[in-house]
Design a protein around this motif. Sequence first.
Motif, PDB file in Angstrom:
ATOM      1  N   MET A 302     -26.573  -2.611  46.454  1.00 65.09           N
ATOM      2  CA  MET A 302     -26.154  -1.969  45.210  1.00 65.09           C
ATOM      3  C   MET A 302     -26.449  -0.470  45.237  1.00 65.09           C
ATOM      4  SD  MET A 302     -27.236  -4.886  42.407  1.00 65.09           S
ATOM      5  CE  MET A 302     -26.539  -4.033  40.989  1.00 65.09           C
ATOM      6  N   TRP A 307     -24.248   1.785  42.759  1.00 64.53           N
ATOM      7  CA  TRP A 307     -24.252   0.995  41.521  1.00 64.53           C
ATOM      8  C   TRP A 307     -25.681   1.050  40.962  1.00 64.53           C
ATOM      9  CZ3 TRP A 307     -21.517  -4.055  43.637  1.00 64.53           C
ATOM     10  CH2 TRP A 307     -20.213  -3.736  44.035  1.00 64.53           C
ATOM     11  N   GLN A 314     -22.316   1.596  36.290  1.00 63.89           N
ATOM     12  CA  GLN A 314     -22.386   0.178  36.631  1.00 63.89           C
ATOM     13  C   GLN A 314     -23.645  -0.107  37.433  1.00 63.89           C
ATOM     14  OE1 GLN A 314     -18.799   0.642  39.540  1.00 63.89           O
ATOM     15  NE2 GLN A 314     -19.728  -1.316  40.059  1.00 63.89           N
ATOM     16  N   PHE A 316     -26.194  -3.939  37.320  1.00 63.28           N
ATOM     17  CA  PHE A 316     -26.058  -5.380  37.112  1.00 63.28           C
ATOM     18  C   PHE A 316     -25.036  -5.664  36.010  1.00 63.28           C
ATOM     19  CE2 PHE A 316     -30.091  -5.321  39.379  1.00 63.28           C
ATOM     20  CZ  PHE A 316     -29.908  -6.381  40.253  1.00 63.28           C
ATOM     21  N   LYS A 318     -21.641  -3.853  33.685  1.00 63.47           N
ATOM     22  CA  LYS A 318     -20.584  -2.837  33.756  1.00 63.47           C
ATOM     23  C   LYS A 318     -19.724  -2.929  32.503  1.00 63.47           C
ATOM     24  CE  LYS A 318     -16.630  -1.533  36.680  1.00 63.47           C
ATOM     25  NZ  LYS A 318     -15.863  -1.906  37.895  1.00 63.47           N
ATOM     26  N   LEU A 331     -22.657  -8.665  37.054  1.00 66.55           N
ATOM     27  CA  LEU A 331     -22.486  -8.810  38.492  1.00 66.55           C
ATOM     28  C   LEU A 331     -22.747 -10.250  38.933  1.00 66.55           C
ATOM     29  CD1 LEU A 331     -22.066  -7.060  41.169  1.00 66.55           C
ATOM     30  CD2 LEU A 331     -24.555  -7.191  41.378  1.00 66.55           C
ATOM     31  N   LEU A 336     -20.582 -10.161  44.605  1.00 68.84           N
ATOM     32  CA  LEU A 336     -20.625  -8.741  44.247  1.00 68.84           C
ATOM     33  C   LEU A 336     -19.414  -8.317  43.417  1.00 68.84           C
ATOM     34  CD1 LEU A 336     -22.073  -6.899  47.398  1.00 68.84           C
ATOM     35  CD2 LEU A 336     -23.268  -7.721  45.353  1.00 68.84           C
ATOM     36  N   ASP A 337     -18.784  -9.307  42.784  1.00 60.14           N
ATOM     37  CA  ASP A 337     -17.726  -9.027  41.811  1.00 60.14           C
ATOM     38  C   ASP A 337     -18.335  -9.097  40.410  1.00 60.14           C
ATOM     39  OD1 ASP A 337     -15.692  -8.771  43.703  1.00 60.14           O
ATOM     40  OD2 ASP A 337     -15.396 -10.960  43.784  1.00 60.14           O
ATOM     41  N   TYR A 338     -17.648  -8.467  39.446  1.00 64.98           N
ATOM     42  CA  TYR A 338     -18.104  -8.540  38.062  1.00 64.98           C
ATOM     43  C   TYR A 338     -17.315  -9.617  37.323  1.00 64.98           C
ATOM     44  CZ  TYR A 338     -20.857  -4.324  38.748  1.00 64.98           C
ATOM     45  OH  TYR A 338     -21.808  -3.422  39.190  1.00 64.98           O
TER      46      TYR A 338
END
Length: 811
Positions: A302, A307, A314, A316, A318, A331, A336-338
């Motif tokens: 991160m 991040w 952004q 943890f 966003k 997250l 590692l996508d939101y």
Amino acid sequence: MAGCKPQRGGARLKRIKKAAVLGAGVMGAAIAGHLANVGIPTLLLDIVPRDLTEEEKAKGLTLGDRVVRNRLAQKGKERLFKEKPSPLYTKEAADLIQVGNLEDDFDSLKDVDWIIEVVVENLKIKQDLFARIESVWKPGTVVSSNTSGISINKMVEGRSEAFRKHFLGTHFFNPPRYMKLLEIIPNELTDVNILREMKAFAEEVLGKGVVICKDTPNFIANRIGTYGLQVTLKAMEELGLGPDEVDDVTGRAMGRPKSATFRTLDLVGLDTFVHVADNVRENVTNPEEQEAFQVSPLLVKMVENKWLGEKTGQGFYKRVKTEKGKEILVLDPATLDYRPRKKLKARSLEQAKRGKTQAEKLRALVYANDPAGKLAWIITKKALLYTAEHLEEIADDIVSVDRAMRWGFNWDLGPFELWDAIGVEKSVARMREEGETIPPLVEKLLASGATSFYQTEEGRVQSFNIGGKFGDVDESEKVISLSRLKEQGKKIAGNKGASLIDIGDDIACLEFHSPKQAIGADIISMIRKAVKEVSANYRGLVISAEAPNFCVGANLMLMLMEAQDYNWPEIDLMVRQFQDAMGSLRYLDRPVVAAPYGMTLGGGVEVCMPCDRIQAAAETYMGLVEVGVGLIPGGGGNKEMLLRWTEGIDPGDRVALQPLVNHVFETIAQAKVSTSGPDAQKYKYLRPYDGITINRDHLLYEAKQVALGLYKAGYKAPKPRKIPVVGETGYNVLRLGAYGFLKSGYITEHDYKIAGKLAYVLAGGAVPEGTLVSEQYLLDLEREAFLSLIGEPKTQARMQYMLAKGKPLRN
């Protein structure tokens, strides 16, 4: 690293009249801001820029111009006006900050009483700076570093003995105005008198909660707090949970801030956290502890991606814009996508919410066998064992650790207080079953026959110490605990809403403890009882509480229910009784001192204003906010504001009177709330002779001293006075101003109706300009307007919305 014992010697701390802060970054400027808050002129210095900005070039400036050379310090000062929440009590406080640079103004350091270094966290840079400081240092001047973890002893290697006697670490927590904790770290030669007097200065002048730390990596709070965050990250991975699910457990349910774990990390900055964790890992020698502070691959990735949390948009979490408006995504550590946030469903969380005390909430969580319970147990167990194992290395006693975590991380309970809450014997038995090694301190406690780290002996709180015995907890005489006084049998009377407590020296304290300290029948009943009791048996009365806020106003739910049932006689009676209770405070034959703090809104302000004096905490947010729910003040707030603003005015001076009434109208109609105690003075919620207490823990003590002082000076109750009003002419002026706002679209039709009712009350009704009216006359107008508005459907809609959503409705 070894701990330090301050040296005994003859050095004395001279009164700190002027300070210097070296480093105008976020933290340095904010420290300078807080020094200015408490009235200390401060020199803020930073390095000289090496390059011109484009703006400076356009102005034809050179690197030799003073404005360029002071640019970084000036920017630091200017940032104080932009940051939210504000680092300043008032904008005017910044006038005490003088900017400069570390070349042209370095010699000025000989003219200050305290020099605080807040430069980059680099040992060599700090060592070089302290060598320079000693070259201009005037004997007797205190020098300190705001480092968050670099060795205090190493910083001053090579410095003279005299310099080191006056040197220590002063680790402020961010933001300095709001965070209570100040860790003070002596070096091996720090003079004991300097240490003791700096502690007293920080508590009494800066309003801090001071903990004396040993010179170990990251001191106390960051050492334990960082370990706890590391443990939580690992537990999240082991249990397959998301950051949002973890935060559902590690926030208020566990007695920690609402920001919990990962929202807190986003606010702090992930790069900052990694730096702190690395600092511990690099400076401890135990392999297991080094492993514990090894930053997880997730965090490393991160940080590589920038991040970093709030400062980069952004972390943890966003914020994104969607068709529904703004949405906060979280997250997914695996991809590692939101993704959209989700709630952790666990029975133990629901049980914890129903707990009446923090101990009940914690027990419901940590002993539950569901995902929330498993997470809570793992991170609690690990943190408690680590703290107890390393106690002697990082602190002198358990009290310092508990205070550090409460004041620095806003935990409701420190580690040893938490251990008592979940039960030492029960938790240790489970730890043994799980194969954990129990630290010697805990074994000593249980071997002594005791079952908790704290106990009360003849009204004194005692704590278990490193030597294996209980000793009295060291606490200032200026700390008065209402809960402890009640345990000692000092309660004079009480009901569900309030208690009257003997706080010593023949002074009684009326404590509000209804839900949110909302004013209802119970509180009004206790006010009447307090007035009689104090008149007969006491020298004076203090009004305060021990809850997070002083008072958020009247019981809105009760008022709304009565209005929806068309029970106008009951509402009229409630308002009359509240007005009468306020009158009894104003004309009591003993001095009455209100001691507000935190949110002091609506009826809370109306309780304070009739009192002879107000001793407010610096962090007091006062405002008559009734228009937000479609009402106007009904407990005397309008009348009291007129009394304050028209005091000393010639009733015949109509030119002077109208602007003052206009000001009162704007203050109430716009529901203006002070941003601090000092800020409340400009609205006259506080008068020039009212007091402000910087240290919230000392508020009751100082309010008590004010009450005693008034009594000893031969206190006489005030007499009712007539109030000049602007009458019909002034009413039209006020209405016209409100009409302009309506036509401009700034207010709604219902806002305009409320403004009209308020204008009528403040103008004194349909009387000639300059008429002198009685207080009761204004109270009757106020009550009639209040009753009229509460019957309005749109007002009831506003009240309903506030109760449901916690924010005002514009309708």
